[in-house]
Design a protein around this motif. Sequence first.
Motif, short mmCIF file in Angstrom:
data_model
loop_
_atom_site.label_atom_id
_atom_site.label_comp_id
_atom_site.label_asym_id
_atom_site.label_seq_id
_atom_site.Cartn_x
_atom_site.Cartn_y
_atom_site.Cartn_z
N GLU A 141 0.71 -1.07 -0.05
CA GLU A 141 -0.09 0.01 0.14
C GLU A 141 0.71 1.24 -0.03
OE1 GLU A 141 -2.23 0.35 3.67
OE2 GLU A 141 -3.77 1.75 2.61
N THR A 142 0.52 2.24 -0.85
CA THR A 142 1.49 3.22 -1.02
C THR A 142 0.39 4.71 -1.17
OG1 THR A 142 1.61 3.37 -3.42
CG2 THR A 142 3.33 2.41 -2.08
N PHE A 143 0.83 5.76 -0.82
CA PHE A 143 -0.05 6.84 -0.94
C PHE A 143 0.74 8.08 -2.11
CE2 PHE A 143 -1.22 4.97 2.91
CZ PHE A 143 -2.64 5.08 2.74
N PRO A 144 0.89 7.72 -3.38
CA PRO A 144 1.85 8.71 -4.18
C PRO A 144 0.87 9.77 -4.46
CG PRO A 144 0.77 6.68 -5.48
CD PRO A 144 0.51 6.69 -3.99
N PHE A 145 -0.48 9.87 -4.43
CA PHE A 145 -1.12 11.07 -4.70
C PHE A 145 -1.65 11.96 -3.82
CE2 PHE A 145 -2.20 7.38 -7.51
CZ PHE A 145 -1.45 7.79 -8.87
N ASP A 146 -2.02 11.52 -2.65
CA ASP A 146 -2.57 12.27 -1.35
C ASP A 146 -2.51 11.22 -0.26
OD1 ASP A 146 -5.05 11.08 -1.57
OD2 ASP A 146 -5.56 12.76 -2.95
N SER A 147 -2.95 11.80 0.91
CA SER A 147 -3.02 10.90 1.79
C SER A 147 -4.45 10.02 2.06
CB SER A 147 -2.81 11.64 3.45
OG SER A 147 -3.91 12.58 3.37
N LYS A 148 -5.25 10.35 1.10
CA LYS A 148 -6.51 9.67 1.20
C LYS A 148 -6.77 8.64 0.04
CE LYS A 148 -8.63 13.41 3.76
NZ LYS A 148 -9.90 14.29 3.79
N THR A 149 -5.80 8.60 -0.95
CA THR A 149 -6.15 7.60 -2.08
C THR A 149 -4.95 6.41 -1.82
OG1 THR A 149 -6.66 9.55 -3.45
CG2 THR A 149 -5.81 7.47 -4.45
N HIS A 150 -5.68 5.43 -1.60
CA HIS A 150 -4.80 4.15 -1.37
C HIS A 150 -4.39 3.49 -2.67
CE1 HIS A 150 -6.14 4.13 2.87
NE2 HIS A 150 -7.02 4.79 2.54
N ALA A 151 -3.05 3.50 -3.02
CA ALA A 151 -2.66 3.04 -3.96
C ALA A 151 -2.03 1.51 -3.74
CB ALA A 151 -1.63 3.61 -4.75
#
Length: 127
Positions: A22-32
Amino acid sequence: MDYQQTLQEKVALCLSLQGAKETFPFDSKTHALTIGAKIFALIHMYHGDLYVSVKCQPERIDLLRDEYMSIKPGYHLNKKHWITLVINEEYDVEAETEFALIKNSYQLIFDKLPKKAQNTVRFSAND
């Protein structure tokens, strides 16, 4: 419906797949959710609904969208290769189908990884 709990359940489901991170490359609320540093699922809240975006074979997308009203074109993604499951009170995708779509997306990404990255995933232990 408790969407925060549902969000955590979907993230946990993705993380149950071998080598998923799990990463957050876009913002703190979008789970990638990634495999070999490539995204196979995006999960986030939007206007009160939970969005789960996954990669899919182009020839299957129209069939899925015709069958399920909760399956939409990929939200802010290439609509030829991505779909978004919109989870709300009218959600009509069965749990088995949903998991199959997530696993399919994972497999599509895994198959495109270089052999070295595939082997790293195969022999990794989920944290």
